[in-house]
Design a protein around this motif. Sequence first.
Motif, short mmCIF file in Angstrom:
data_model
loop_
_atom_site.label_atom_id
_atom_site.label_comp_id
_atom_site.label_asym_id
_atom_site.label_seq_id
_atom_site.Cartn_x
_atom_site.Cartn_y
_atom_site.Cartn_z
N TYR A 12 0.86 -1.18 0.00
CA TYR A 12 0.00 0.00 0.00
C TYR A 12 0.90 1.23 0.00
O TYR A 12 2.07 1.17 0.39
N LEU A 13 0.33 2.33 -0.43
CA LEU A 13 1.09 3.58 -0.50
C LEU A 13 0.17 4.73 -0.10
O LEU A 13 -0.98 4.80 -0.55
N VAL A 14 0.67 5.61 0.76
CA VAL A 14 -0.08 6.81 1.15
C VAL A 14 0.54 8.00 0.44
O VAL A 14 1.75 8.22 0.51
N ASP A 15 -0.30 8.74 -0.29
CA ASP A 15 0.23 9.84 -1.08
C ASP A 15 -0.81 10.95 -1.18
O ASP A 15 -1.99 10.76 -0.87
N SER A 16 -0.35 12.12 -1.62
CA SER A 16 -1.23 13.27 -1.82
C SER A 16 -1.04 13.82 -3.22
O SER A 16 0.00 13.60 -3.85
N TYR A 17 -2.06 14.53 -3.67
CA TYR A 17 -1.96 15.19 -4.98
C TYR A 17 -2.61 16.56 -4.88
O TYR A 17 -3.74 16.69 -4.38
N PHE A 18 -1.88 17.58 -5.33
CA PHE A 18 -2.39 18.94 -5.34
C PHE A 18 -2.27 19.52 -6.74
O PHE A 18 -1.24 19.34 -7.40
N SER A 19 -3.29 20.21 -7.16
CA SER A 19 -3.28 20.77 -8.50
C SER A 19 -2.21 21.84 -8.67
O SER A 19 -1.80 22.14 -9.78
N SER A 20 -1.76 22.40 -7.55
CA SER A 20 -0.70 23.42 -7.64
C SER A 20 0.60 22.83 -8.15
O SER A 20 1.42 23.53 -8.75
N THR A 21 0.80 21.52 -7.94
CA THR A 21 1.99 20.87 -8.48
C THR A 21 1.76 20.40 -9.90
O THR A 21 2.71 20.10 -10.63
N GLY A 22 0.48 20.32 -10.29
CA GLY A 22 0.14 19.89 -11.64
C GLY A 22 0.60 18.48 -11.92
O GLY A 22 0.83 17.68 -11.02
N ARG A 23 0.73 18.18 -13.17
CA ARG A 23 1.20 16.85 -13.54
C ARG A 23 2.72 16.79 -13.65
O ARG A 23 3.30 15.75 -13.95
N GLN A 24 3.38 17.95 -13.40
CA GLN A 24 4.83 17.98 -13.45
C GLN A 24 5.37 17.66 -12.05
O GLN A 24 5.45 18.53 -11.20
N ALA A 25 5.67 16.45 -11.81
CA ALA A 25 6.17 16.03 -10.50
C ALA A 25 7.66 15.74 -10.58
O ALA A 25 8.21 15.43 -11.64
N GLU A 26 8.34 15.84 -9.43
CA GLU A 26 9.75 15.50 -9.37
C GLU A 26 9.92 14.00 -9.62
O GLU A 26 9.02 13.20 -9.34
N SER A 27 11.10 13.64 -10.10
CA SER A 27 11.35 12.23 -10.40
C SER A 27 11.27 11.37 -9.14
O SER A 27 10.88 10.20 -9.20
N LEU A 28 11.63 11.96 -7.99
CA LEU A 28 11.58 11.21 -6.74
C LEU A 28 10.19 11.24 -6.11
O LEU A 28 9.92 10.50 -5.17
N GLU A 29 9.33 12.09 -6.60
CA GLU A 29 7.99 12.22 -6.04
C GLU A 29 6.94 12.25 -7.14
O GLU A 29 6.26 13.27 -7.35
N PRO A 30 6.78 11.16 -7.86
CA PRO A 30 5.75 11.12 -8.91
C PRO A 30 4.36 11.19 -8.31
O PRO A 30 4.16 10.93 -7.12
N ASN A 31 3.39 11.56 -9.13
CA ASN A 31 2.01 11.63 -8.67
C ASN A 31 1.38 10.24 -8.71
O ASN A 31 0.70 9.87 -9.66
N TYR A 32 1.60 9.49 -7.64
CA TYR A 32 1.12 8.11 -7.60
C TYR A 32 -0.40 8.04 -7.69
O TYR A 32 -0.95 7.08 -8.23
N ILE A 33 -1.09 9.06 -7.16
CA ILE A 33 -2.56 9.04 -7.19
C ILE A 33 -3.07 9.04 -8.62
O ILE A 33 -4.14 8.47 -8.92
N LEU A 34 -2.31 9.65 -9.54
CA LEU A 34 -2.73 9.69 -10.95
C LEU A 34 -2.30 8.45 -11.73
O LEU A 34 -2.69 8.28 -12.89
N ASP A 35 -1.49 7.61 -11.09
CA ASP A 35 -0.97 6.42 -11.76
C ASP A 35 -1.94 5.26 -11.62
O ASP A 35 -1.72 4.31 -10.87
N ALA A 36 -3.06 5.34 -12.34
CA ALA A 36 -4.09 4.31 -12.24
C ALA A 36 -3.64 2.98 -12.82
O ALA A 36 -4.23 1.93 -12.53
N GLU A 37 -2.58 2.97 -13.60
CA GLU A 37 -2.09 1.72 -14.18
C GLU A 37 -1.46 0.82 -13.13
O GLU A 37 -1.54 -0.42 -13.24
N ASN A 38 -0.88 1.42 -12.12
CA ASN A 38 -0.16 0.63 -11.11
C ASN A 38 -0.82 0.63 -9.74
O ASN A 38 -0.53 -0.24 -8.91
N TRP A 39 -1.69 1.61 -9.47
CA TRP A 39 -2.25 1.76 -8.14
C TRP A 39 -3.76 1.95 -8.18
O TRP A 39 -4.28 2.72 -9.00
#
Length: 582
Positions: free
Chosen positions: A507-534
């Motif tokens: 399991y993974l606990v994560d957050s997503y804010f529109s202020s960061t947009g879809r441009q996430a750091e390589s170390l902090e991808p937007n896991y919530i948007l990754d419906a393929e894996n989570w």
Amino acid sequence: MSPRSQVPLAAAATQKIESVRTTKKGPLIPYHVVLSVIFSVGLISAAFATISDCDEVFNYWEPTHYLSYGDGLQTWEYSPVYAIRSWLYVGVHSLLTLPFSLVPNIQKYHIFFILRAILAGIGSVSQAELYDALSRSVDPEVGLFFILISVPSAGMFQAIPAYLPSSFAMYFVMFGIAEFLKTPVFLSRAITYFAVAGLLGWPFCLALVVPQLLLWGFDDGRARGSINMVRRMACSVFSPLIVLAIVIGADSLAYRKPVFVPLNIILYNVFGGSERGPNLYGTEPWWYYIANLSLNFNIMAVAALASILVLAITSVILSTGVTRLQFVLLLPFYLWFGIFSLQPHKEERFMFPAYPALCINAAMSMSWVKGLILFSGTKLKIQAKVASALGTSLIAGVLAMSALISTSRTVAIITAYSAPQTIYRSGQNISGNVCFGKEWYRFPSSYFLPSGARPRFIKSAFTGLLPGAFEETNTPFRDGTWIVPQNMNDLNQEDYSKYTPIGECDYLVDSYFSSTGRQAESLEPNYILDAENWDRVTCHRFLDAAQTPFLSRALWLPSLAYEDQRVWGEYCILKKKQNRVT
């Protein structure tokens, strides 16, 4: 003069001190009514207050969970190499929850809230005791104002149920001040409370009691002579020495080596040197506490900071003398505020022990302002009853406005930042490795995870030292209290062995804010948007502070009167899809 003739003189002087320090008046509201109200508010805070500091989780909830259930996260402070956290402190709290943990089918997060309720109960009694002492020894009006300021304040709402040594110290400093006011001649019990606050709680809180002890020494020296004062002081330290022996003995037994934790805390924080110490964990500007207290106490923070000025104006205009007791009661807040404002490393919880002192200062300011209004009314030839009613109405209006702002602040925090504690109570059967990346510091503790789940960390943009895991054993004894953990340091240097590969996360606990947009750091991808894996298990809204205007962040305003400008993100528990994420 014969020795016999000196005895009644000393007794008379003592009685004089008692008469000056104690009035015959009682509280304006019965003690049991005030206690009931305070405890009711305390239970609400225990149920809904957020955890504002990850130090509360990792240094207190996690070790307590380890003692109670055999697993938990361990910070470097609990390594026997450094030993700057007390096992006696968390052990006492673990014992408090033991009877409840034996109840069949009780959930661990229920234990979390039960312990919070117990803490709120202790804090409520200490507030009520201080209210009673202020009412009897200073003025019933001051006691009433103290309660009207402290109970609805956003600061006390957050501090009362917090599982922190600074909150614990706050409780027992209030007990000590109350005892000091009620029995100023016999200070043994008050000193014992102060010793518990400093030795079992937080050693720095002893700065708050220096003015009271100096006043006691001055009064007692005048009444009985310096030699007798020193003797009485020596007799008063017997109980604190017992507290000291218990603290050293219990912690030394847990660490399996001689340890004096309060001294270690002082040595690290004050004499740690330039390469280590609290500044490694961030510094704040000089005005940090002014801003923080303004948010948590609003108008009353101004009243507290201005209390000495108000006292000076009152004494000049009304030609009233300043009593030593009044002056001494004002000093602790200024002393604490000054000391901690000078420290580069600042945190909200550092102010907790001084919150009651702030409320006392503000209460006395309100009382003096009311007196000035009455005096001004008489000068303007307004009838005394009218002037008194006007003063009462104005002060009541200010207190009501302050309480309303504080309530708005409290509601704003609860509605905006509760998701990290609420997402776990959805009835989902979580097990295995529950991982945290950029949200590591909002983990509410292992009390919110089922017995078959363990918290783990994945690499994020954070580059400091994360907690490890306590040594888990099959014995009833918790060997992790004395086993030296690997790869710990007191320099906040990152340790890569603390990380778990993402592929091992169930399991993974994560957050997503529109202020960061879809441009996430390589170390902090937007896991919530990754419906393929989570897959999403549970999600709750969480305030996007970066895009929300300040006023909407700071206060909750009803939508009927004010357009809600808050911007929301998501806070989720995600479940790894089968055969995905490697």
